[in-house]
Design a protein around this motif. Structure first.
Motif: not given
Length: 390
Positions: A70-85
């Motif tokens: 749940t936490v990881a998918t939420t984080f990915t949904a709002f990733a602002g750069s390729l590094t965060l993806v």
């Protein structure tokens, strides 16, 4: 739960092109790394999870994976750069890897009389996610962006991740309520030492690593880039590629159930070797066929064959390993296999970047699989392969 954790692993395959466009990716290796990191994440926690299971009940670890997902998918949904993806993909993989190490032994212990059938049903549920992911992503990608209440307009790929996060949260709560009211098996109560399991069961662990390590590496390097491969090498449109990616996973739905049931009835090693040989043949055939309909036929056969490998191997291991070594030995096997398999996508991308054609890469992989099969057949005929746990 298994539907969600597998969805989180395979969802990146149909999203690679949207990521390419969103972040201006020009390298095949860079885009392949997104999928690779999801599978590296799935590989790395497996042995540590095996150790954790010597201290913590299996169902509690499963619950924890739901929270992480749940936490990881939420984080990915709002990733602002390729590094965060990249980081989000890795974290989503972590949840899936820990889940399978805890859940597969739990399933086999819940149904000790029909391990193959139970593992097959569990795997079939996982496979439904692999079928649903390209379909769901394709529907969401019909629009470039969506209006989300409270969040404004979001890119379609972000909507995919956010939806997964919401469903994961709801399902985790549901799992907690069900598990708290259920009596869990105690078969693994004596499984308390990873090193002891390794010393006792190294032969069957090594057999599993060799058989599924090569298969997993090749399969990971194929399905994560399947849409791209069909577009570049076969001239199909991306929408056709996503349809075929759905078909290759759809063919695996009956494979899990039927092969899991079959594995309860026939010798394990000949079944595994037969499936390995069939996969190599299907992969080689794929590199030579052209035209949409012939590719559809090969895709369906390939999907059925490769997905038969997983219930066959899990039944071989989980049905043979004794209670006191089951989760630990399975974690050791799975951790190594997944780490090897995780590098498949980035390896294919890197080889293509070096100037090789996709068909050339996959033909080379097929030859390697045939060589592995030949060695295993010789060892089996010499009675040097284990047919069960020690």
């Amino acid at each position: 739960m298994v539907f969600l954790v597998n969805f989180a692993r395979v969802v990146f395959a149909p999203l690679l092109d949207p990521f390419r466009a969103a972040f201006g990716i020009t390298s095949e290796g860079a885009v392949g790394l997104i999928a690779t990191l999801a599978w590296v994440g799935s590989a790395l926690p497996r042995i540590p999870t095996g150790y954790l299971l010597t201290r913590v009940p299996r169902h509690r670890v499963v619950l924890g994976t739901g929270v992480v997902l749940t936490v990881a998918t939420t984080f990915t949904a709002f990733a602002g750069s390729l590094t965060l993806v990249y980081l989000g993909a890795f974290l989503m993989g972590l949840a899936s890897g820990a889940y399978f190490i805890a859940a597969n032994p739990l399933v086999s212990e819940l149904f000790p009389e029909r391990v193959g059938r139970a593992i097959g049903i569990h795997g079939m549920s996982s496979q439904l996610a692999a079928v649903g992911a390209p379909l769901f992503v394709g529907l969401v990608l019909l629009r470039e962006s969506w209006q989300v209440p409270g969040l404004g307009e979001l890119a379609a790929w972000r909507v995919v991740m956010l939806t997964l996060a919401v469903v994961a949260a709801v399902t985790t709560v549901a799992f907690y309520r069900v598990a708290s009211r259920s009596a869990m098996p105690t078969a693994g109560a004596d499984d308390r030492n990873l090193l002891v399991a390794l010393k006792r069961q190294w032969r069957i662990i090594l057999t599993g690593v060799v058989v599924l390590g090569g298969t997993g590496f090749v399969w990971n390097g194929l399905f994560n880039l399947y849409v791209r491969y069909l577009s570049v090498a076969k001239g199909l449109a991306p929408a056709q590629g996503r349809t075929l990616l759905t078909l290759v996973f759809l063919a695996g739905v009956p494979a899990f159930f039927l092969t899991g049931d079959l594995a309860d009835r026939i010798p394990h090693v000949p079944l595994l070797l037969g499936v390995l040989g069939a996969f190599a043949g299907c992969l080689l055939a794929l590199t030579y066929v052209s035209g949409f309909l012939p590719i559809v036929v090969v895709t369906l056969v390939l999907g059925y064959v490769v997905h038969s490998t997983f219930p066959a191997m899990d039944t071989f291991l989980l049905g043979s390993l004794p209670d006191e070594n089951r989760a630990s030995a399975y974690a050791l096997y799975s951790g190594v296999v997944m780490l090897v398999g995780a590098t498949g996508s980035v390896t294919v991308g890197a080889l293509v970047d070096l100037g090789l054609q996709y068909d050339e890469v996959y033909r080379g992989f097929a030859v390697i699989l045939v060589a592995i099969l030949g060695i295993l057949v010789v060892l089996y005929r010499l009675d040097r392969l284990p047919t069960g746990a020690d």
